[in-house]
Design a protein around this motif. Sequence first.
Motif, PDB file in Angstrom:
ATOM      1  N   ALA A   1       0.846  -1.199   0.000  1.00 57.10           N
ATOM      2  CA  ALA A   1       0.000   0.000   0.000  1.00 57.10           C
ATOM      3  C   ALA A   1       0.880   1.247   0.000  1.00 57.10           C
ATOM      4  CB  ALA A   1      -0.898  -0.010   1.236  1.00 57.10           C
ATOM      5  N   VAL A   2       0.377   2.289  -0.623  1.00 58.09           N
ATOM      6  CA  VAL A   2       1.096   3.562  -0.639  1.00 58.09           C
ATOM      7  C   VAL A   2       0.565   4.401   0.520  1.00 58.09           C
ATOM      8  CG1 VAL A   2       1.486   5.688  -1.945  1.00 58.09           C
ATOM      9  CG2 VAL A   2       1.476   3.484  -3.127  1.00 58.09           C
ATOM     10  N   HIS A   3       1.437   4.838   1.400  1.00 57.68           N
ATOM     11  CA  HIS A   3       0.983   5.617   2.554  1.00 57.68           C
ATOM     12  C   HIS A   3       0.903   7.105   2.199  1.00 57.68           C
ATOM     13  CE1 HIS A   3       5.426   5.946   3.002  1.00 57.68           C
ATOM     14  NE2 HIS A   3       5.154   7.137   3.502  1.00 57.68           N
ATOM     15  N   THR A   4       0.295   7.861   3.090  1.00 53.78           N
ATOM     16  CA  THR A   4       0.199   9.311   2.890  1.00 53.78           C
ATOM     17  C   THR A   4       1.406   9.992   3.541  1.00 53.78           C
ATOM     18  OG1 THR A   4      -2.196   9.162   2.895  1.00 53.78           O
ATOM     19  CG2 THR A   4      -1.270  11.343   3.279  1.00 53.78           C
ATOM     20  N   TRP A   5       2.058  10.849   2.782  1.00 52.03           N
ATOM     21  CA  TRP A   5       3.200  11.624   3.304  1.00 52.03           C
ATOM     22  C   TRP A   5       2.672  12.847   4.044  1.00 52.03           C
ATOM     23  CZ3 TRP A   5       5.381  16.422   3.271  1.00 52.03           C
ATOM     24  CH2 TRP A   5       6.747  16.534   3.530  1.00 52.03           C
ATOM     25  N   PRO A   6       3.226  13.302   5.151  1.00 51.94           N
ATOM     26  CA  PRO A   6       4.371  12.710   5.826  1.00 51.94           C
ATOM     27  C   PRO A   6       3.978  11.663   6.858  1.00 51.94           C
ATOM     28  CG  PRO A   6       3.812  14.790   6.895  1.00 51.94           C
ATOM     29  CD  PRO A   6       2.798  14.569   5.793  1.00 51.94           C
ATOM     30  N   SER A   7       4.820  10.652   6.985  1.00 56.12           N
ATOM     31  CA  SER A   7       4.679   9.637   8.015  1.00 56.12           C
ATOM     32  C   SER A   7       6.116   9.198   8.284  1.00 56.12           C
ATOM     33  CB  SER A   7       3.817   8.485   7.484  1.00 56.12           C
ATOM     34  OG  SER A   7       3.863   7.416   8.375  1.00 56.12           O
ATOM     35  N   PRO A   8       6.797   9.878   9.240  1.00 58.67           N
ATOM     36  CA  PRO A   8       8.260   9.774   9.322  1.00 58.67           C
ATOM     37  C   PRO A   8       8.811   8.344   9.271  1.00 58.67           C
ATOM     38  CG  PRO A   8       7.471  11.450  10.825  1.00 58.67           C
ATOM     39  CD  PRO A   8       6.247  10.803  10.232  1.00 58.67           C
ATOM     40  N   LYS A   9       8.161   7.425   9.998  1.00 59.21           N
ATOM     41  CA  LYS A   9       8.707   6.066  10.029  1.00 59.21           C
ATOM     42  C   LYS A   9       8.556   5.387   8.664  1.00 59.21           C
ATOM     43  CE  LYS A   9       8.622   1.804  12.733  1.00 59.21           C
ATOM     44  NZ  LYS A   9       9.958   1.881  13.346  1.00 59.21           N
ATOM     45  N   LEU A  10       7.352   5.477   8.092  1.00 59.87           N
ATOM     46  CA  LEU A  10       7.138   4.845   6.782  1.00 59.87           C
ATOM     47  C   LEU A  10       7.947   5.548   5.694  1.00 59.87           C
ATOM     48  CD1 LEU A  10       3.318   4.065   6.996  1.00 59.87           C
ATOM     49  CD2 LEU A  10       5.215   2.421   7.021  1.00 59.87           C
ATOM     50  N   ASP A  11       8.071   6.870   5.806  1.00 62.98           N
ATOM     51  CA  ASP A  11       8.888   7.603   4.832  1.00 62.98           C
ATOM     52  C   ASP A  11      10.330   7.087   4.857  1.00 62.98           C
ATOM     53  OD1 ASP A  11       6.696   9.191   4.244  1.00 62.98           O
ATOM     54  OD2 ASP A  11       7.335  10.858   5.528  1.00 62.98           O
ATOM     55  N   ALA A  12      10.853   6.865   6.070  1.00 63.07           N
ATOM     56  CA  ALA A  12      12.242   6.417   6.199  1.00 63.07           C
ATOM     57  C   ALA A  12      12.406   4.990   5.684  1.00 63.07           C
ATOM     58  CB  ALA A  12      12.684   6.501   7.663  1.00 63.07           C
ATOM     59  N   LEU A  13      11.453   4.115   6.037  1.00 61.92           N
ATOM     60  CA  LEU A  13      11.530   2.723   5.566  1.00 61.92           C
ATOM     61  C   LEU A  13      11.392   2.668   4.051  1.00 61.92           C
ATOM     62  CD1 LEU A  13       9.380   1.069   8.363  1.00 61.92           C
ATOM     63  CD2 LEU A  13      11.759   0.476   7.851  1.00 61.92           C
ATOM     64  N   GLU A  14      10.475   3.471   3.517  1.00 59.13           N
ATOM     65  CA  GLU A  14      10.267   3.498   2.072  1.00 59.13           C
ATOM     66  C   GLU A  14      11.546   3.917   1.358  1.00 59.13           C
ATOM     67  OE1 GLU A  14       8.471   5.475  -1.702  1.00 59.13           O
ATOM     68  OE2 GLU A  14      10.053   6.033  -0.315  1.00 59.13           O
ATOM     69  N   ALA A  15      12.234   4.925   1.922  1.00 59.84           N
ATOM     70  CA  ALA A  15      13.478   5.396   1.304  1.00 59.84           C
ATOM     71  C   ALA A  15      14.564   4.328   1.402  1.00 59.84           C
ATOM     72  CB  ALA A  15      13.938   6.688   1.973  1.00 59.84           C
ATOM     73  N   GLN A  16      14.659   3.689   2.561  1.00 65.40           N
ATOM     74  CA  GLN A  16      15.692   2.668   2.734  1.00 65.40           C
ATOM     75  C   GLN A  16      15.451   1.496   1.777  1.00 65.40           C
ATOM     76  OE1 GLN A  16      18.404   2.948   5.002  1.00 65.40           O
ATOM     77  NE2 GLN A  16      19.107   1.210   3.809  1.00 65.40           N
TER      78      GLN A  16
END
Length: 544
Positions: A1-16
């Motif tokens: 699923a695509v989450h809604t930005w911003p969501s710091p933890k998911l944003d970081a995991l998505e980038a990693q």
Amino acid sequence: AVHTWPSPKLDALEAQRWDQDDTINGFSSFVQPCTFFIHGNDDESETGRANGPDWIRTAFHDIMATHNSEDGTGGLDASIRFAEEQSRPENAGTGFQNTLDVFIAFTTRHVSLADLIAIGLVTAVENCGGPQIDLRGGRIDAAEPNAPGVPEPQGDLNAHIASFKKQGFTQTEMIGLVACGHSFGGVEHKPFPEIVPELNDPNSTLSVQHFDTTFDFFDNKVATEYIAGTSQNPLLVGANDTTNSDKRIFASDGNKTMASFADSSELFASTCASLFARMLDTVPKDVKLSDVIDPLPVKPSEVQIVLGTNGKLQLSGVVRLFNVTVDDPDRTVHLLIDSHSGETTTTTLTLDRFSSAMGGRVQSPFYAFNQSQDVNHAGVIELDPAQGLEKMRFNINGKVEDQGGVGFKVEDGVVFSETSCITTVGAAATEDDDDDPVPVAGKFDIAVRTGLTPTRVFLEQEIKDSINRTVVKETDVERPAQPVPAGDGAYEIWSIQVKDANTYTIGAEINGGKFSTVDTHSLKELTACTPTKRRVWHKRRTGA
Ligand code: HEM
């Protein structure tokens, strides 16, 4: 699923997970090329091993060792980092510590070591020819070692069936998982002298006998060579039959599963993708994993807002366009900034860099919010502090991207102020007069939007706790008795004394929600509050 930005933890995991080798991350450079082996030094005379296989085996041993599907204990929780676990005979070899030494540097408050072990397997498999693997996030690092239980080569078939069953996998799935894992790597002489002799092979100076002829690459050769009878897999054709566990496991259903893998590389790849994903999702029962982390098609990152010494808000950042042609000369990218009063400012963005994933099968350009090509010297967009910013949208080739109407919300309520400065300097690091004196104390000014009443404002420092988990230490900033206005009265300054050169982000609790800035700050980057003071101090010292 695509989450809604911003969501710091998911944003970081998505980038990693999806920006594995952008100029900032660099995680996948450890499996690029797939033959690369770090082993704590750069000794190229050590051949036969590669980082990727170590990463995959680390995930297996962390999870399967210890998970018990009946009581829900154990699983992928980074318990393998404890020396007690690594010293067990079932965890022979140096691959685990080699792997963790690399991973620990990438852990943050948002990305646990256990999540990195999962991302490591995904990266190693995907970047070295393997299928795409669904990844979830949210694993928690264990506080203590788990119970032993990794299957060993001398175990008999029934013991292996029972142990995979305990982790939630059937006999057929066991055959699949072992074949998928043993598409990579091999058995090394040093930890397993009874299985593999000294090979005296210049292509494997570490005396590693490989499971198949493509040990650093994902393919179905582990199955085709097995079915063809040409396999040199040391757990299959080893001189001592007691330790031929792959032989017993592969043949345990009359070769049905292995033959199907040899027949179809697609079946092998899709089976491995789903078995690896399930293996990585094996976590202690109190851990709640996120949805599968799918890439955001349009994703801002490194979004930083500070209040400049000129009283203007300074915005910088980048936006990533996922998996599109990196350098499309016809593409237009505009940033739309919506202020609190609903006014919109438009800025044309320029191509800055790109990231990739899956060994280059995915490439994503980043556009910077400024004209600079150099991310370290990024320029800024200056904004009127009274207007502020409420949310961002992007216009790409004439199409507005706004997450289905919600926009990309930004927080300008609590920001770092560049009036922060050094109040006291200490002795220079050496006697050399040219050395800059070391800052020993200063003040951080934090600008809080006038009218906003945060419950708390605090400095955040990421530290490692006694068992190597990243935690955030918070230091409250006192609400000032006499607020000092800034930014034309749009902000008020809260100040705090800082007496070390550590790196901080700013945190705040606003309307029941918790927020942290992305920008980090340290005394080291600041200048003196009163520029003459330092010179006076310097003269006095040299004159003494
Ligand atoms: C009954 C089950 C299994 C047994 C007895 C077994 C045994 C072994 C042994 C003895 C080695 C040699 C390690 C070394 O020399 O450092 C090895 C390597 C490896 N195993 Fe397994 N294994 C099993 C299942 C699995 C599974 C399910 C996976 C992954 C899903 C896996 C992934 C690997 C990898 C990638 C290596 C290569 C490590 C390297 O070259 O650095 N194994 N295995």
